[in-house]
Design a protein around this motif. Structure first.
Motif, PDB file in Angstrom:
ATOM      1  N   SER A  16       0.884  -1.161  -0.028  1.00  0.00           N
ATOM      2  CA  SER A  16      -0.051  -0.053   0.191  1.00  0.00           C
ATOM      3  C   SER A  16       0.808   1.167   0.064  1.00  0.00           C
ATOM      4  O   SER A  16       1.467   1.487   1.019  1.00  0.00           O
ATOM      5  N   ARG A  17       1.015   2.117  -0.924  1.00  0.00           N
ATOM      6  CA  ARG A  17       1.720   3.056  -1.185  1.00  0.00           C
ATOM      7  C   ARG A  17       1.196   4.465  -1.166  1.00  0.00           C
ATOM      8  O   ARG A  17       1.807   5.430  -1.332  1.00  0.00           O
ATOM      9  N   ILE A  18      -0.140   4.200  -0.884  1.00  0.00           N
ATOM     10  CA  ILE A  18      -0.971   5.658  -0.620  1.00  0.00           C
ATOM     11  C   ILE A  18      -1.687   5.524   0.680  1.00  0.00           C
ATOM     12  O   ILE A  18      -1.585   6.172   1.621  1.00  0.00           O
ATOM     13  N   ASN A  19      -2.747   4.481   0.801  1.00  0.00           N
ATOM     14  CA  ASN A  19      -3.665   4.511   2.054  1.00  0.00           C
ATOM     15  C   ASN A  19      -2.933   4.125   3.168  1.00  0.00           C
ATOM     16  O   ASN A  19      -3.242   4.651   4.317  1.00  0.00           O
ATOM     17  N   ARG A  20      -1.789   3.164   3.379  1.00  0.00           N
ATOM     18  CA  ARG A  20      -1.211   2.676   4.387  1.00  0.00           C
ATOM     19  C   ARG A  20       0.290   2.956   4.494  1.00  0.00           C
ATOM     20  O   ARG A  20       0.773   2.299   5.067  1.00  0.00           O
ATOM     21  N   GLY A  21       0.711   3.765   3.496  1.00  0.00           N
ATOM     22  CA  GLY A  21       2.140   3.660   3.295  1.00  0.00           C
ATOM     23  C   GLY A  21       2.364   4.875   2.394  1.00  0.00           C
ATOM     24  O   GLY A  21       1.718   5.643   1.918  1.00  0.00           O
ATOM     25  N   THR A  22       3.715   4.944   1.924  1.00  0.00           N
ATOM     26  CA  THR A  22       4.083   5.921   0.942  1.00  0.00           C
ATOM     27  C   THR A  22       4.806   5.323  -0.172  1.00  0.00           C
ATOM     28  O   THR A  22       5.473   3.972   0.208  1.00  0.00           O
ATOM     29  N   PRO A  23       5.021   5.734  -1.417  1.00  0.00           N
ATOM     30  CA  PRO A  23       5.977   5.115  -2.280  1.00  0.00           C
ATOM     31  C   PRO A  23       7.307   4.859  -1.730  1.00  0.00           C
ATOM     32  O   PRO A  23       7.817   4.010  -1.960  1.00  0.00           O
ATOM     33  N   GLU A  24       7.892   5.719  -0.601  1.00  0.00           N
ATOM     34  CA  GLU A  24       9.296   5.438  -0.150  1.00  0.00           C
ATOM     35  C   GLU A  24       9.036   4.499   0.868  1.00  0.00           C
ATOM     36  O   GLU A  24      10.311   4.138   1.067  1.00  0.00           O
TER      37      GLU A  24
END
Length: 196
Positions: free
Chosen positions: A50-58
């Protein structure tokens, strides 16, 4: 894919949707009935990036996917036929904004008999599938991953609490959450300066 799902549903009967993760505790649609349900040949796994809802791309976080193999207990929601098309469209904007899931119609077994329900599954070939993660990787994700809807850890805890409220046991999720509890419980080594 939405058009295909609409066509496969047909619009002649009520719409059923299978929830196994956040849909259980945050469906965001009106339903006429909710039943405990079990699908065979699939299992719930905290193995979807999850790179938006529960995390970031980094620093990606995790959410649940429905992977092949085993069995999964969850709930099915019945949406009256006249609200089915609108609910499907809203579900699509929520679950399919990144086109990561493979929507499938699965047989969900309920106490009142089987129903044909839409489920959002995850292919192991998807770039969003994590593959196998080590305990250390899970600990780091639980400790640091956060996105627009909060942390991966909160998401996992909320899902476990709701599963327990529905008398559903997920031993694998319990085991994963014990990892973060153990890491907090481990004694920290104190450093002391040498006295003269």
């Amino acid at each position: 894919m939405l058009e295909r799902a609409m066509a496969e549903w047909g619009g002649e009967e009520d719409l059923w949707v299978f929830g196994y993760g956040s849909l259980i505790w945050r469906p965001e649609f009106d339903f006429a009935e909710r039943r405990p349900a079990r699908v065979h040949g699939w299992h719930r796994a905290l193995k979807m990036w999850s790179r938006i809802n529960r995390g970031t791309p980094e620093r990606p976080g995790l959410v649940f996917g429905l992977l092949t193999g085993g069995c999964c207990r969850g709930v099915v929601f019945r949406i009256p036929r006249e609200h089915g098309a609108d609910t499907l469209a809203r579900l699509w904007s929520r679950e399919m904004s990144m086109a990561v899931y493979d929507p499938r119609w699965l047989t969900a077994h309920t106490p009142e008999g089987p129903v044909r329900a839409l489920a959002f599954t995850l292919s192991r070939k998807s770039p969003s599938h994590t593959g196998e993660l080590t305990e250390e990787e899970y600990r780091a994700i639980f400790a640091f991953a956060s996105g627009i809807y909060g942390t991966t850890l909160d998401y996992a805890h909320r899902t476990l609490e709701e599963l327990q409220r529905h008398n559903i046991r997920d031993r694998n999720l319990e085991r994963l959450l014990r990892l973060i509890q153990r890491s907090h419980a481990e004694p920290q080594l104190e450093t002391t300066k040498d006295k003269p």
